[in-house]
Design a protein around this motif. Structure first.
Motif: not given
Length: 314
Positions: A212-217, A223-230, A244-248, A250-257
């Motif tokens: 199944e597709p995961g949150a990281c494309p 599994n993600f580490y979220i830097f505190p306060g950001t 991490l952004e909510v798209v449709d 569901a959470f999706k991970f967005k990074f610079a291509p």
């Protein structure tokens, strides 16, 4: 076509059984199969001596200070076209035995550093590294849990594939599975995982994720580490940073291509990492000659001696 199954559980327990379920399905597709109950093999802890990484970057070969069965186990894995690892879940993540395997795989089997070694050997007029250590491979992981404490195992497991850059085909866990052999849906899923591994190994150059597709494309990690306060986070598996952004819904991970080449599971990312390791190892080796470094080490070594093991006391 050879599929190797590794079980890290008790003898003839659920992990052995489900590994054999997948191997049987692979055999029905024409694959040669082999099964290893890892507890039968002498696999010692990694001591962190860094002999493996230093020997690779210095062109001396694949070296490990531990004298046990791991080198032969890795040879079995390297010679197979596809590998399946089935592991018990004790406390949400991978088992202790699995972590030992992962530690021993570590930098000493990093594909970027192995390519570096291959090049250095050839520069010295020697025969290069055995091609089996450089070939691509498909690998799948399954965690078998007795309760619902299981979700952390995905990242633990996929880390084993990180060093050699093997393509992860499936990475799944089964919760509430004390009686898994009687849960037909999970048995059939295990058979499908075996079939997927064979299909991927047939054309390993084009092998891809079949779960199944995961949150990281990029790596399908969840599994993600979220830097505190950001809102900034890092994928714990491939190491890419983003948000991490909510798209449709569901959470999706967005990074610079343009950062994708830095991912830990890519050859380019491994090259960057290998360069960093080479630089840091060189810096450390020079420190051993530094009087201040020696003085500090001596001081803290003398602060307190380790308590001896009761079982080894004379």
């Amino acid at each position: 076509m050879k599929i190797l199954g590794l079980s890290c559980g008790t003898r003839n327990g659920n992990n052995d059984t489900m590994c054999r379920v997948a191997l049987e399905a692979a055999k029905e597709m024409g694959a040669e199969i082999e099964f290893i109950h890892v507890f039968d093999w002498d696999i010692k802890y990694c001591t962190g001596c860094v002999a493996c990484s230093r020997s690779l970057v210095m062109g001396k070969g694949m070296v490990c200070s531990q004298k046990d069965d791991f080198a032969k186990l890795f040879d079995k894995m390297a010679e197979a076209d596809g590998v399946l690892v089935v592991d018990p879940i004790y406390e949400s993540g991978g088992s202790g035995l699995f972590h030992v395997l992962c530690d021993r795989m570590g930098p000493g089997h990093d594909i970027g550093m192995m390519y570096m070694l291959d090049g250095k050997l050839k520069e010295q007029g020697k025969e290069g590294l055995d091609p089996k250590y450089l070939k691509k491979k498909a690998i799948s992981f399954v965690g078998i849990g007795g309760s619902d404490w299981a979700c952390r195992v995905e990242t633990d497991h996929a880390m084993l594939a990180m060093s050699p850059a093997w393509t992860v085909v499936n990475n799944e866990f089964f919760s509430w599975s004390k009686d898994v052999i009687m849960q037909d849906e999970k048995v059939e899923r295990m058979r499908q995982i075996g079939r997927n591994l064979v299909e991927a190994a047939k054309d390993v150059d084009n092998a891809k994720w079949m779960g199944e597709p995961g949150a990281c494309p990029h790596c399908n990690g969840n599994n993600f580490y979220i830097f505190p306060g950001t809102t900034h986070c890092v994928c714990e598996l491939c190491g890419l940073e983003g948000t991490l952004e909510v798209v449709d819904g569901a959470f999706k991970f967005k990074f610079a291509p343009e950062d994708e080449h830095k991912a830990h599971d890519t050859i380019s990312g491994k090259k960057l990492h290998g360069d960093d390791i080479f630089e840091n190892e060189g810096r450390l080796m020079n420190l051993f000659k530094d009087p201040e470094f020696k003085a500090r080490k001596e001081h803290y070594t003398n602060v307190v001696a380790p308590t001896p093991s009761p079982s080894k006391a004379v």
